[in-house]
Scaffold this active site. Sequence first.
Site, PDB file in Angstrom:
ATOM      1  N   HIS A  37      60.132   8.951  -7.554  1.00  0.00           N
ATOM      2  CA  HIS A  37      61.012  10.052  -7.978  1.00  0.00           C
ATOM      3  C   HIS A  37      61.716   9.695  -9.291  1.00  0.00           C
ATOM      4  CE1 HIS A  37      61.110  10.662  -3.441  1.00  0.00           C
ATOM      5  NE2 HIS A  37      60.711  11.853  -3.858  1.00  0.00           N
ATOM      6  N   LYS A 149      50.684  11.295  -7.282  1.00  0.00           N
ATOM      7  CA  LYS A 149      50.586  10.887  -5.875  1.00  0.00           C
ATOM      8  C   LYS A 149      50.170  12.076  -5.007  1.00  0.00           C
ATOM      9  CE  LYS A 149      52.159   9.184  -1.789  1.00  0.00           C
ATOM     10  NZ  LYS A 149      52.923  10.233  -1.237  1.00  0.00           N
ATOM     11  N   VAL A 176      53.561   5.732  -8.664  1.00  0.00           N
ATOM     12  CA  VAL A 176      54.275   4.449  -8.675  1.00  0.00           C
ATOM     13  C   VAL A 176      53.999   3.758  -7.335  1.00  0.00           C
ATOM     14  CG1 VAL A 176      56.528   3.330  -8.848  1.00  0.00           C
ATOM     15  CG2 VAL A 176      56.038   5.367 -10.212  1.00  0.00           C
ATOM     16  N   SER A 186      58.590   8.572   0.583  1.00  0.00           N
ATOM     17  CA  SER A 186      59.764   8.609   1.459  1.00  0.00           C
ATOM     18  C   SER A 186      59.359   8.323   2.902  1.00  0.00           C
ATOM     19  CB  SER A 186      60.429   9.989   1.387  1.00  0.00           C
ATOM     20  OG  SER A 186      60.674  10.334   0.038  1.00  0.00           O
TER      21      SER A 186
HETATM   22  P1  AMP Z   1      58.692  14.572  -2.548  1.00  0.00           P
HETATM   23  O1  AMP Z   1      60.149  14.290  -2.547  1.00  0.00           O
HETATM   24  O2  AMP Z   1      57.891  13.651  -1.687  1.00  0.00           O
HETATM   25  O3  AMP Z   1      58.362  16.026  -2.362  1.00  0.00           O
HETATM   26  O4  AMP Z   1      58.194  14.234  -4.027  1.00  0.00           O
HETATM   27  C1  AMP Z   1      58.804  14.812  -5.143  1.00  0.00           C
HETATM   28  C2  AMP Z   1      57.982  14.524  -6.369  1.00  0.00           C
HETATM   29  O5  AMP Z   1      57.857  13.115  -6.536  1.00  0.00           O
HETATM   30  C3  AMP Z   1      56.544  15.074  -6.281  1.00  0.00           C
HETATM   31  O6  AMP Z   1      56.143  15.592  -7.530  1.00  0.00           O
HETATM   32  C4  AMP Z   1      55.748  13.858  -5.916  1.00  0.00           C
HETATM   33  O7  AMP Z   1      54.395  13.921  -6.333  1.00  0.00           O
HETATM   34  C5  AMP Z   1      56.497  12.781  -6.676  1.00  0.00           C
HETATM   35  N1  AMP Z   1      56.222  11.467  -6.096  1.00  0.00           N
HETATM   36  C6  AMP Z   1      56.332  11.107  -4.792  1.00  0.00           C
HETATM   37  N2  AMP Z   1      55.939   9.836  -4.625  1.00  0.00           N
HETATM   38  C7  AMP Z   1      55.560   9.388  -5.843  1.00  0.00           C
HETATM   39  C8  AMP Z   1      55.042   8.141  -6.340  1.00  0.00           C
HETATM   40  N3  AMP Z   1      54.835   7.104  -5.539  1.00  0.00           N
HETATM   41  N4  AMP Z   1      54.762   8.054  -7.652  1.00  0.00           N
HETATM   42  C9  AMP Z   1      54.955   9.105  -8.478  1.00  0.00           C
HETATM   43  N5  AMP Z   1      55.441  10.295  -8.084  1.00  0.00           N
HETATM   44  C10 AMP Z   1      55.738  10.430  -6.786  1.00  0.00           C
END
Ligand code: AMP
Length: 281
Positions: A37, A149, A176, A186
């Site tokens: 994030h 991701k 990442v 998460s």
């Molecule tokens: P989420 O909170 O899981 O909905 O993720 C929010 C944003 O963070 C989304 O665009 C995800 O693709 C990105 N994201 C989640 N995990 C990663 C990661 N390990 N590396 C890069 N972006 C991520």
Amino acid sequence: MLICRTGAEIRDFVRQARAAGKTVGLVPTMGYFHEGHLSLMREARKSCAAVVVSLYVNPMQFGPREDLARYPKDFGRDCAMARQVGVDAIFAPSDREMYPDGFSTCVEVTGMTDKLCGLSRPGHFRGVTTVVAKLFNLVTPDQAFFGRKDAQQALVIERMVRDLNMGLEVVTLPTVREEDGLAMSSRNIYLDPGQRREATVLYRSLRAFREAVKRGERDAGRLRGIMVDMIAGARGAGIEYVEILSVPDLQPLEVINGRVVAALAVRFGKTRLIDNTVMEV
Ligand code: AMP
């Protein structure tokens, strides 16, 4: 850093930023921040004068038997982390604010949402595109930042933005990873120590895919077999899907060519992990 709970508040923040001649960047998230994030927020900070992070666990994108109720939350920690990377405003609405009584409109991208995560999570992408369209309408960002991701999600959102003339740029940034290769998520905190160790098989199988392609393998069936065999060897791993598809259309391939994605979803107990790698062949 401003914390906005209502659409009116975030609109007001954006109106003032624009009046000051600022470009606006949006990072949509469900919170419980990790380096993945933060990498999106840092990139937004570099390219936009005002950075908004939305933090909303969107019930519409969870199925009835999924982890909505136990999705990890720590609003105080999230705010501290966002503040540290220089975010200007957090938009953290309530369910009632996002879905008031009588809410009855959906945004749906067809075709590319009926495979991969769309197959195992029916309705998931309709929830994603609906909430992201609402966020885009509220924040009217110049750029919105997503992680590779969730490769299918980023492609679906790019398609929605193009098809509906939303007039913003979708920026997709690299995954990442932890030091041992596990993609940050998460949901990783759900894993017990044994599962956490075995979970590196996702990354290892994607690396084996890349190595096989570099050695000259082009047969999608055989490439898929390499990944499936490897994952099947990990204790407690249940494969949901392992697919090799074209990018950006997500069409199945027999012989890989051009831009392709190898994508997988694997369960460890109740925890569902996804990962992918994109290659130009
Ligand atoms: P989420 O909170 O899981 O909905 O993720 C929010 C944003 O963070 C989304 O665009 C995800 O693709 C990105 N994201 C989640 N995990 C990663 C990661 N390990 N590396 C890069 N972006 C991520």
